[in-house]
Design a protein around this motif. Structure first.
Motif, PDB file in Angstrom:
ATOM      1  N   ALA A 174      -6.045   1.818  -2.948  1.00  0.00           N
ATOM      2  CA  ALA A 174      -5.146   0.713  -3.043  1.00  0.00           C
ATOM      3  C   ALA A 174      -5.623  -0.619  -2.309  1.00  0.00           C
ATOM      4  CB  ALA A 174      -3.797   1.234  -2.675  1.00  0.00           C
ATOM      5  N   ALA A 175      -6.044  -0.375  -1.176  1.00  0.00           N
ATOM      6  CA  ALA A 175      -6.548  -1.480  -0.209  1.00  0.00           C
ATOM      7  C   ALA A 175      -7.514  -2.299  -0.919  1.00  0.00           C
ATOM      8  CB  ALA A 175      -7.037  -1.412   0.922  1.00  0.00           C
ATOM      9  N   ARG A 176      -8.335  -1.602  -1.860  1.00  0.00           N
ATOM     10  CA  ARG A 176      -9.581  -2.283  -2.334  1.00  0.00           C
ATOM     11  C   ARG A 176      -8.975  -2.906  -3.530  1.00  0.00           C
ATOM     12  NH1 ARG A 176     -15.662   0.121  -3.025  1.00  0.00           N
ATOM     13  NH2 ARG A 176     -16.403  -1.761  -3.949  1.00  0.00           N
ATOM     14  N   LEU A 190       0.787  -0.908  -0.135  1.00  0.00           N
ATOM     15  CA  LEU A 190       0.046  -0.184  -0.087  1.00  0.00           C
ATOM     16  C   LEU A 190       1.094   1.270   0.061  1.00  0.00           C
ATOM     17  CD1 LEU A 190      -2.810  -1.113   2.566  1.00  0.00           C
ATOM     18  CD2 LEU A 190      -2.852  -1.310   0.020  1.00  0.00           C
ATOM     19  N   PRO A 191       0.385   2.367  -0.404  1.00  0.00           N
ATOM     20  CA  PRO A 191       1.054   3.623  -0.194  1.00  0.00           C
ATOM     21  C   PRO A 191       1.748   3.894   0.978  1.00  0.00           C
ATOM     22  CG  PRO A 191      -0.765   4.027  -1.424  1.00  0.00           C
ATOM     23  CD  PRO A 191      -1.246   2.673  -0.907  1.00  0.00           C
ATOM     24  N   GLY A 192       2.702   4.655   1.142  1.00  0.00           N
ATOM     25  CA  GLY A 192       3.542   4.918   2.356  1.00  0.00           C
ATOM     26  C   GLY A 192       3.082   6.077   3.095  1.00  0.00           C
ATOM     27  N   ALA A 193       3.846   6.297   4.214  1.00  0.00           N
ATOM     28  CA  ALA A 193       3.471   7.510   5.151  1.00  0.00           C
ATOM     29  C   ALA A 193       3.064   8.722   4.311  1.00  0.00           C
ATOM     30  CB  ALA A 193       4.609   7.686   6.151  1.00  0.00           C
ATOM     31  N   GLY A 194       2.110   9.369   4.821  1.00  0.00           N
ATOM     32  CA  GLY A 194       1.908  10.521   3.901  1.00  0.00           C
ATOM     33  C   GLY A 194       0.773  10.487   3.118  1.00  0.00           C
ATOM     34  N   ALA A 195       0.359   9.424   2.769  1.00  0.00           N
ATOM     35  CA  ALA A 195      -0.586   9.240   1.682  1.00  0.00           C
ATOM     36  C   ALA A 195      -2.015   9.416   2.290  1.00  0.00           C
ATOM     37  CB  ALA A 195      -0.737   7.556   1.072  1.00  0.00           C
ATOM     38  N   ALA A 226      -5.932   6.841  12.744  1.00  0.00           N
ATOM     39  CA  ALA A 226      -7.127   6.261  11.788  1.00  0.00           C
ATOM     40  C   ALA A 226      -6.704   4.669  12.196  1.00  0.00           C
ATOM     41  CB  ALA A 226      -6.886   6.596  10.490  1.00  0.00           C
ATOM     42  N   ARG A 227      -7.557   3.783  12.010  1.00  0.00           N
ATOM     43  CA  ARG A 227      -7.329   2.267  11.578  1.00  0.00           C
ATOM     44  C   ARG A 227      -6.479   1.936  10.320  1.00  0.00           C
ATOM     45  NH1 ARG A 227     -10.805  -1.480  14.270  1.00  0.00           N
ATOM     46  NH2 ARG A 227     -12.062  -0.290  15.793  1.00  0.00           N
ATOM     47  N   ARG A 228      -5.660   1.118  10.550  1.00  0.00           N
ATOM     48  CA  ARG A 228      -5.177   0.552   9.360  1.00  0.00           C
ATOM     49  C   ARG A 228      -5.851  -0.152   8.362  1.00  0.00           C
ATOM     50  NH1 ARG A 228       0.413  -2.360  12.137  1.00  0.00           N
ATOM     51  NH2 ARG A 228       1.280  -0.812  13.395  1.00  0.00           N
ATOM     52  N   TYR A 229      -5.283  -0.117   7.189  1.00  0.00           N
ATOM     53  CA  TYR A 229      -5.832  -0.905   6.092  1.00  0.00           C
ATOM     54  C   TYR A 229      -5.446  -2.386   6.045  1.00  0.00           C
ATOM     55  CZ  TYR A 229      -8.621   2.952   4.428  1.00  0.00           C
ATOM     56  OH  TYR A 229      -9.530   4.101   4.305  1.00  0.00           O
ATOM     57  N   GLY A 230      -6.025  -3.437   6.721  1.00  0.00           N
ATOM     58  CA  GLY A 230      -5.424  -4.622   6.627  1.00  0.00           C
ATOM     59  C   GLY A 230      -5.902  -5.500   5.508  1.00  0.00           C
ATOM     60  N   MET A 231      -5.664  -6.849   5.511  1.00  0.00           N
ATOM     61  CA  MET A 231      -6.126  -7.398   4.382  1.00  0.00           C
ATOM     62  C   MET A 231      -7.529  -7.881   4.293  1.00  0.00           C
ATOM     63  SD  MET A 231      -3.147 -10.263   3.890  1.00  0.00           S
ATOM     64  CE  MET A 231      -1.361  -9.632   3.475  1.00  0.00           C
ATOM     65  N   CYS A 232      -8.211  -7.762   5.565  1.00  0.00           N
ATOM     66  CA  CYS A 232      -9.493  -8.286   5.496  1.00  0.00           C
ATOM     67  C   CYS A 232     -10.402  -6.966   6.024  1.00  0.00           C
ATOM     68  CB  CYS A 232      -9.767  -9.291   6.556  1.00  0.00           C
ATOM     69  SG  CYS A 232      -9.263 -10.917   5.966  1.00  0.00           S
ATOM     70  N   GLY A 233      -9.839  -6.037   6.438  1.00  0.00           N
ATOM     71  CA  GLY A 233     -10.637  -4.971   7.015  1.00  0.00           C
ATOM     72  C   GLY A 233      -9.705  -3.670   7.676  1.00  0.00           C
ATOM     73  N   ARG A 234     -10.563  -2.921   8.359  1.00  0.00           N
ATOM     74  CA  ARG A 234      -9.849  -1.909   9.037  1.00  0.00           C
ATOM     75  C   ARG A 234      -9.137  -2.434  10.442  1.00  0.00           C
ATOM     76  NH1 ARG A 234     -10.505   3.182   7.156  1.00  0.00           N
ATOM     77  NH2 ARG A 234      -8.751   3.913   8.304  1.00  0.00           N
ATOM     78  N   LEU A 235      -8.056  -2.185  10.681  1.00  0.00           N
ATOM     79  CA  LEU A 235      -7.478  -2.680  12.091  1.00  0.00           C
ATOM     80  C   LEU A 235      -7.263  -1.610  13.164  1.00  0.00           C
ATOM     81  CD1 LEU A 235      -4.784  -5.074  10.230  1.00  0.00           C
ATOM     82  CD2 LEU A 235      -7.139  -5.720  11.485  1.00  0.00           C
ATOM     83  N   ARG A 236      -7.404  -2.017  14.014  1.00  0.00           N
ATOM     84  CA  ARG A 236      -6.753  -1.262  15.357  1.00  0.00           C
ATOM     85  C   ARG A 236      -5.841  -2.263  15.995  1.00  0.00           C
ATOM     86  NH1 ARG A 236      -7.235   3.802  16.199  1.00  0.00           N
ATOM     87  NH2 ARG A 236      -9.211   3.925  16.470  1.00  0.00           N
ATOM     88  N   VAL A 237      -4.613  -1.761  16.261  1.00  0.00           N
ATOM     89  CA  VAL A 237      -3.501  -2.642  16.760  1.00  0.00           C
ATOM     90  C   VAL A 237      -3.082  -2.213  18.172  1.00  0.00           C
ATOM     91  CG1 VAL A 237      -3.209  -3.536  14.311  1.00  0.00           C
ATOM     92  CG2 VAL A 237      -1.866  -1.549  15.434  1.00  0.00           C
TER      93      VAL A 237
END
Length: 243
Positions: free
Chosen positions: A137-139, A124-129, A227-238
């Motif tokens: 991109a995740a989609r 996925l695009p890096g920092a600042g995207a 913001a939650r990350r864009y993971g493989m299956c959805g938005r992630l809180r880690v």
């Protein structure tokens, strides 16, 4: 913060509500993928849906709702399917390795055969995207994984699940092999160290020796902000981990 007990990691997943080209899920679905080194479990917190899995025994659909748990071994292809507000607590073994790339998406064969093409499609695009760019991109990544997954299911119908999954596993191993020495070092310093500490403690207790409780400490942490990350299956809180 040290790794969680047993060397696991956890994240809070809100499964994508993006419809997929194959029409799976009343609301949407995640990206089909597998892990080459780590086992994973989904503990459903809210909503309804399913987890689709594919292994050498074939395709399986696991319907889920609050309280459901589905666990899959390394090598099992899995896909989260969202039928409405599906939220999952994801528990991973080998904290640090999934984040280091032990997940392989089910891209089409031509992409899996080319390491550079795979990295370009998976990254996925890096920092600042901008968030809109990250989401797009995740989609695209999810959609490409679904395209390859449909190709994989066609192979299952044609040659059977054993041969179809073996070909995928061979491609996955080729992709991750260069990173494995780094993974071994990370795993030795974290997960193995945790296991070794438990073995030493049990050995001491068996001999009636008081463990080193005087050095015991407590760790605490909050979920990573923002913001939650864009993971493989959805938005992630880690949560942070020294792994």
């Amino acid at each position: 913060m040290s790794v969680l007990p047993g060397g696991v990691s956890v994240s809070h997943l809100r499964v994508y509500d993006w419809p997929a080209a194959d029409g799976v899920g009343l609301v949407g679905s995640g990206s089909p993928h597998l892990h080459v080194a780590s086992a994973e479990a989904y503990l459903v917190l809210a909503g309804t849906g399913a987890v689709h899995t594919l292994d050498a025994s074939g395709f399986h659909e696991h319907r889920v709702g609050p309280g459901s748990v589905v666990r899959f071994d390394p090598g099992v292809v899995h896909r989260a399917v969202n039928d409405g507000d599906l939220e999952v607590l994801v528990v991973m073994s080998n904290a640090g390795l999934p984040e280091a790339g032990d997940a392989v998406l089910t891209f089409p064969r031509a992409v899996l055969a080319d390491a550079a093409a795979y990295r370009a499609a998976a990254t996925l695009p890096g920092a600042g995207a901008r968030d809109d760019d990250l989401a797009a991109a995740a989609r695209r990544r999810r959609d490409l994984a679904v395209e390859g997954y449909r190709e994989l299911l066609d192979d299952v119908a044609r040659v059977g699940p054993v041969a179809a999954t073996r070909a995928l596993h061979d491609a996955a191993v080729r992709l991750v092999r260069p990173a494995v020495p780094h993974w071994q070092d990370r795993w030795t310093r974290t997960v193995l160290a945790e296991t070794d500490a438990s073995a030493l403690l049990l050995e001491g207790l068996a001999r009636g020796v008081v463990p080193g409780f005087g050095a015991a400490r407590t760790s605490a942490a909050q979920a990573e902000p923002g913001a939650r990350r864009y993971g493989m299956c959805g938005r992630l809180r880690v949560w942070p981990s020294s792994g």
